[in-house]
Design a protein around this motif. Structure first.
Motif, PDB file in Angstrom:
ATOM      1  N   PHE A 140       0.794  -1.203  -0.026  1.00  0.00           N
ATOM      2  CA  PHE A 140      -0.152   0.071   0.043  1.00  0.00           C
ATOM      3  C   PHE A 140       0.810   1.395   0.052  1.00  0.00           C
ATOM      4  O   PHE A 140       0.718   2.254  -0.741  1.00  0.00           O
ATOM      5  CB  PHE A 140      -0.849   0.003   1.247  1.00  0.00           C
ATOM      6  CG  PHE A 140      -1.925   0.998   0.984  1.00  0.00           C
ATOM      7  CD1 PHE A 140      -3.159   1.218   0.496  1.00  0.00           C
ATOM      8  CD2 PHE A 140      -1.468   2.331   2.091  1.00  0.00           C
ATOM      9  CE1 PHE A 140      -3.982   2.381   0.517  1.00  0.00           C
ATOM     10  CE2 PHE A 140      -2.392   3.323   2.223  1.00  0.00           C
ATOM     11  CZ  PHE A 140      -3.396   3.314   1.325  1.00  0.00           C
ATOM     12  N   LEU A 141       1.903   1.329   0.767  1.00  0.00           N
ATOM     13  CA  LEU A 141       2.644   2.366   0.850  1.00  0.00           C
ATOM     14  C   LEU A 141       3.488   2.696  -0.489  1.00  0.00           C
ATOM     15  O   LEU A 141       3.373   3.746  -0.810  1.00  0.00           O
ATOM     16  CB  LEU A 141       3.853   2.271   1.868  1.00  0.00           C
ATOM     17  CG  LEU A 141       4.949   2.891   1.947  1.00  0.00           C
ATOM     18  CD1 LEU A 141       4.521   4.442   2.268  1.00  0.00           C
ATOM     19  CD2 LEU A 141       6.162   2.652   3.066  1.00  0.00           C
ATOM     20  N   GLU A 142       3.962   1.521  -1.421  1.00  0.00           N
ATOM     21  CA  GLU A 142       4.558   1.700  -2.558  1.00  0.00           C
ATOM     22  C   GLU A 142       3.282   2.277  -3.558  1.00  0.00           C
ATOM     23  O   GLU A 142       3.768   3.288  -4.377  1.00  0.00           O
ATOM     24  CB  GLU A 142       5.140   0.522  -3.070  1.00  0.00           C
ATOM     25  CG  GLU A 142       6.275   0.092  -2.223  1.00  0.00           C
ATOM     26  CD  GLU A 142       6.651  -1.505  -2.361  1.00  0.00           C
ATOM     27  OE1 GLU A 142       6.145  -2.200  -3.376  1.00  0.00           O
ATOM     28  OE2 GLU A 142       7.761  -1.875  -1.939  1.00  0.00           O
ATOM     29  N   ALA A 143       2.131   1.850  -3.461  1.00  0.00           N
ATOM     30  CA  ALA A 143       1.237   2.197  -4.468  1.00  0.00           C
ATOM     31  C   ALA A 143       0.759   3.623  -4.180  1.00  0.00           C
ATOM     32  O   ALA A 143       0.752   4.412  -4.944  1.00  0.00           O
ATOM     33  CB  ALA A 143      -0.060   1.268  -4.166  1.00  0.00           C
ATOM     34  N   SER A 199       3.573   5.596  -5.557  1.00  0.00           N
ATOM     35  CA  SER A 199       3.515   5.861  -7.127  1.00  0.00           C
ATOM     36  C   SER A 199       2.305   6.583  -7.717  1.00  0.00           C
ATOM     37  O   SER A 199       2.396   7.040  -8.810  1.00  0.00           O
ATOM     38  CB  SER A 199       3.448   4.200  -7.406  1.00  0.00           C
ATOM     39  OG  SER A 199       3.183   4.101  -8.785  1.00  0.00           O
ATOM     40  N   ASP A 200       1.294   6.363  -6.872  1.00  0.00           N
ATOM     41  CA  ASP A 200      -0.093   7.207  -7.326  1.00  0.00           C
ATOM     42  C   ASP A 200      -0.063   8.687  -6.977  1.00  0.00           C
ATOM     43  O   ASP A 200      -1.033   9.296  -7.078  1.00  0.00           O
ATOM     44  CB  ASP A 200      -1.288   6.452  -7.089  1.00  0.00           C
ATOM     45  CG  ASP A 200      -1.419   5.131  -7.684  1.00  0.00           C
ATOM     46  OD1 ASP A 200      -0.896   4.962  -8.896  1.00  0.00           O
ATOM     47  OD2 ASP A 200      -2.082   4.229  -7.131  1.00  0.00           O
ATOM     48  N   ARG A 201       0.903   8.949  -6.120  1.00  0.00           N
ATOM     49  CA  ARG A 201       1.164  10.283  -5.548  1.00  0.00           C
ATOM     50  C   ARG A 201      -0.148  10.420  -4.817  1.00  0.00           C
ATOM     51  O   ARG A 201      -1.004  11.566  -4.700  1.00  0.00           O
ATOM     52  CB  ARG A 201       1.033  11.406  -6.691  1.00  0.00           C
ATOM     53  CG  ARG A 201       2.570  11.490  -7.404  1.00  0.00           C
ATOM     54  CD  ARG A 201       2.540  12.346  -8.538  1.00  0.00           C
ATOM     55  NE  ARG A 201       2.601  13.713  -7.795  1.00  0.00           N
ATOM     56  CZ  ARG A 201       2.242  15.022  -8.220  1.00  0.00           C
ATOM     57  NH1 ARG A 201       1.751  14.963  -9.477  1.00  0.00           N
ATOM     58  NH2 ARG A 201       2.411  16.108  -7.613  1.00  0.00           N
ATOM     59  N   HIS A 202      -0.682   9.520  -3.871  1.00  0.00           N
ATOM     60  CA  HIS A 202      -1.657   9.708  -3.035  1.00  0.00           C
ATOM     61  C   HIS A 202      -2.791  10.143  -3.542  1.00  0.00           C
ATOM     62  O   HIS A 202      -3.915  10.502  -3.128  1.00  0.00           O
ATOM     63  CB  HIS A 202      -1.362  10.311  -1.925  1.00  0.00           C
ATOM     64  CG  HIS A 202      -0.149  10.219  -1.171  1.00  0.00           C
ATOM     65  ND1 HIS A 202       1.252  10.371  -1.603  1.00  0.00           N
ATOM     66  CD2 HIS A 202       0.228   9.576   0.106  1.00  0.00           C
ATOM     67  CE1 HIS A 202       2.118   9.917  -0.775  1.00  0.00           C
ATOM     68  NE2 HIS A 202       1.458   9.256   0.119  1.00  0.00           N
ATOM     69  N   ASP A 203      -3.335   9.483  -4.793  1.00  0.00           N
ATOM     70  CA  ASP A 203      -4.427   9.864  -5.312  1.00  0.00           C
ATOM     71  C   ASP A 203      -5.267   8.781  -4.557  1.00  0.00           C
ATOM     72  O   ASP A 203      -5.652   7.601  -4.792  1.00  0.00           O
ATOM     73  CB  ASP A 203      -4.425   9.513  -6.979  1.00  0.00           C
ATOM     74  CG  ASP A 203      -5.621  10.011  -7.752  1.00  0.00           C
ATOM     75  OD1 ASP A 203      -7.036   9.394  -7.318  1.00  0.00           O
ATOM     76  OD2 ASP A 203      -5.666  10.523  -8.929  1.00  0.00           O
ATOM     77  N   LEU A 204      -6.410   9.268  -4.156  1.00  0.00           N
ATOM     78  CA  LEU A 204      -7.435   8.360  -3.283  1.00  0.00           C
ATOM     79  C   LEU A 204      -8.101   7.556  -4.134  1.00  0.00           C
ATOM     80  O   LEU A 204      -8.734   6.515  -3.877  1.00  0.00           O
ATOM     81  CB  LEU A 204      -8.373   9.655  -2.551  1.00  0.00           C
ATOM     82  CG  LEU A 204      -7.439  10.400  -1.276  1.00  0.00           C
ATOM     83  CD1 LEU A 204      -8.429  11.031  -0.917  1.00  0.00           C
ATOM     84  CD2 LEU A 204      -6.725   9.615  -0.354  1.00  0.00           C
ATOM     85  N   GLU A 205      -8.758   8.159  -5.302  1.00  0.00           N
ATOM     86  CA  GLU A 205      -9.546   7.601  -6.191  1.00  0.00           C
ATOM     87  C   GLU A 205      -8.786   6.361  -6.855  1.00  0.00           C
ATOM     88  O   GLU A 205      -9.320   5.210  -6.894  1.00  0.00           O
ATOM     89  CB  GLU A 205     -10.242   8.401  -7.297  1.00  0.00           C
ATOM     90  CG  GLU A 205     -11.165   9.274  -6.544  1.00  0.00           C
ATOM     91  CD  GLU A 205     -11.791  10.220  -7.654  1.00  0.00           C
ATOM     92  OE1 GLU A 205     -12.733  10.332  -7.922  1.00  0.00           O
ATOM     93  OE2 GLU A 205     -10.760  11.372  -7.906  1.00  0.00           O
TER      94      GLU A 205
END
Length: 466
Positions: free
Chosen positions: A276-279, A282-288
């Motif tokens: 989850f941390l890596e994701a 990677s997604d720049r904390h994009d919640l959606e």
């Protein structure tokens, strides 16, 4: 700009005690003299760079453990307590509070506990007709508040439970996914999962071995409830051991905390820590994006982001809060310097309150607290339909945020002028302890300031804060 000195005497003593070392042995391993270590532990000297490096090299200590997170929480709580009208004439300077929080954290917590007991007594006296004659009419901390403080001062991260959940998720990845693995485990235990049209989200009958889930709930909610029930059934010893460590004052608090730990396990299994941390990075904390990737709700994603405080692998220190339409805080956590009011609601200037007006949208806000710290905040509504006509809708709004220095790691910072001081809206924590003199939304005067009242003049407020 001068580098801020690090005073972390209480944390040094905690680390030494955890390692079962005497001051002499600890000083030798850190490469400092015994008197120097004694001065650092008593906050007479700051922690030197060589000591920080030695802690990392000799003991594998995550140096972020030396941060002032706990100290800031204690200072915030003490300030709010001293803003209580009964203590209006007692106003120690902020520097004294910081010294108490850093040098004597146990004493600070004792004061907080004493004030909580006082409030409980006051509330009981306010409803004396109900309390009189009851055998259980004794003064004790509210179980709910006690549990909330437990998670708050654990930094909302429970290491043993988090690792157990991550291990369970790893097994699931090797056997068709977390949902299939959970179903297989339940089947192996002789438990049948059914879908029923009911208001309860989950109902387990140990006599029949039936776990009923509400067909009205969203799929991610049903999976979360399955994982929660698995935690109660398969991780009971771990949960009980954690509860023993917490030493709650009442069985009610222990029972609430056990459900909280089971919830923690479910969230950590659905969103295993390292993946989850890596994701998130990677997604720049994009919640959606994270919501789709992990099959979790936006609220679950935000809550999980606020728990990423594993030593040696910490994520961005976020604050997370959920409020109802009355502005009452129903969930709160902060790994940042921003601390929420223990009693009452959140600052009305905060964008979380506007989220109710714009359902389905993410609101962004650049904000600055009275201490000069700047934040970026994302807010949205998370209203929860009842799943049937006439069923009540639960309406909440949530906010997730961090200090603006982390803005580059958030997709939500795109297009925001974080270099412009005028772009940051002034917000506070609680009107009683907020030092802003000209706030147009102030509900009560700050207790640490004197007032001027002029009968022949009326501004936005009926007084002037000096």
């Amino acid at each position: 700009m001068a580098t801020q000195k690090l005073y972390a005497g209480a944390k040094l003593r905690e680390i030494r005690t955890r390692m079962s070392l005497t001051q002499k042995d600890f000083a030798a391993k850190l490469g400092v003299s015994l008197p120097y270590l004694n001065q650092m532990e008593n906050n007479n000297r700051p922690v030197s760079t060589s000591v920080v490096l030695a802690l990392a090299q000799e003991f594998g200590i995550d140096v972020t453990e030396l941060s002032t997170g706990d100290s800031e929480r204690l200072v915030s709580d003490l300030r709010e307590i001293l803003a209580d009208p009964v203590l209006a004439d007692i106003s120690p300077p902020l520097a004294d509070l910081r010294l108490t929080a850093s040098n004597a954290p146990a004493l600070a917590r004792a004061v907080i506990e004493l004030h909580r007991a006082y409030r409980q007594t006051h509330e009981r006296l306010a409803s004396l007709d109900e309390a009189l004659g009851r055998e259980d009419a004794r003064v004790q901390a509210s179980p709910w508040d006690e549990v909330r403080d437990f998670f708050h001062y654990c930094d909302n991260y429970i290491d043993a439970v988090d690792h157990a959940a991550e291990s369970f998720a790893t097994q699931g990845e090797a056997s068709g996914g977390i949902a299939a693995h959970a179903e297989a485990v339940l089947t192996g235990m002789g438990i049948t999962v059914t879908l029923d049209d009911m208001e309860d989200l989950r109902r387990f009958d140990p006599d029949t071995g039936t776990l009923a889930l509400s067909s009205r709930a969203a799929p991610e909610t049903r999976l979360f409830q399955v994982l929660l029930q698995l935690a109660l059934l398969r991780q009971d010893k771990l949960l009980e051991a954690t509860l023993d460590f917490a030493r709650f004052q009442s069985e009610e608090a222990r029972a609430i905390a056990k459900i909280g730990l089971a919830n923690y396990f479910a969230g950590a299994a659905l969103m295993p820590y390292r993946r989850f941390l890596e994701a998130a990075q990677s997604d720049r904390h994009d919640l959606e994006r994270l919501s789709r990737r992990f099959g979790a709700s936006i609220e679950q994603i935000c809550h999980r982001l606020s728990t990423l405080q594993r030593p040696g692998a910490k994520g961005i220190p976020f604050f997370f809060v959920r409020v109802d339409q009355a502005g009452t805080i129903t969930k709160r956590h902060s790994a940042t310097r921003l601390q929420f009011a223990r009693f009452g609601g959140a600052c009305p200037l905060w964008n979380v309150h506007r989220a109710f007006e714009t359902p389905g949208r993410f609101l962004r806000q650049l904000a600055e607290t009275p201490d000069g710290v700047r934040y970026i905040s994302i807010a949205c509504d998370v209203s929860k339909p009842g799943g049937a006509f006439g069923a009540p809708v639960r309406r909440y709004a949530i906010s997730l945020g961090c200090e603006v220095r982390h803005a580059g790691s958030l997709v939500y910072a795109e297009g925001l002028d974080i270099s412009n001081a005028q772009a940051f809206e002034p917000i506070g924590i609680s009107c009683r302890i907020c030092e802003r003199r000209t706030c147009h939304q102030r509900s009560v005067p700050p207790l640490e300031r004197r007032l001027t009242i002029e009968a022949d003049r009326r501004g936005v407020l009926p007084y002037t804060v000096r």
